[in-house]
Scaffold this motif. Sequence first.
Motif: not given
Length: 196
Positions: A138-151
């Motif tokens: 995801v890229m947030d409104d500030a432009g930060t790109v993150s990888f997330e794992l949820l389980a």
Amino acid sequence: MCWAHVPTSAQIRAFTATQHHTPLTYTEVGWTRDGRAPSRYALDHHLAVLGSGEACFRRAADALRHWGMFRTDWITLCTPDRPFAVGETLVLHVRHLGFHSVIANRVVYAIEEPARMVFGYGTLTGHAEQSEERFQVVMDDAGTVSFELLAFPGPRHPLARLGTRTMRVLQRQAAAAYSGAMQRAVTDWAGAPGFR
């Protein structure tokens, strides 16, 4: 399936063939899409910042679309040609604790949006756990790109129940390995069409 030796290509193919039409091992299909876990499960969450900006997001989304998180030293995707689509069966070879496991998961949702790429998959009957995992870039409104794992992981096989603490450690290690693979994918990406 679990072996004390590296499984052969024929063994992996045979296992894969048995998994295409097997049912999911849990009933709460799609819960991770909304960031939820059923009350009988734990909820694992892991977040890693990959960088910032549109180019970084495109690289990360392309890596996710081509299963880039599975390019690790001890977890390998045996079905890398599977498209990024609901209903696909992904088979993984996992080297752990001196053993080799081959496990299968089915993609239960896949979402592509301008600033978000995500899919969730759930365990099939050849898996020692009953679980669903969400992989998201995801890229947030500030432009930060993150990888997330949820389980939401839970033991299904008796040995997995006995080794719950060990399984949780392996899950945390897997999350770190997936994040590392995504970081490498973003860093090493050469701009060629399709991450490979």
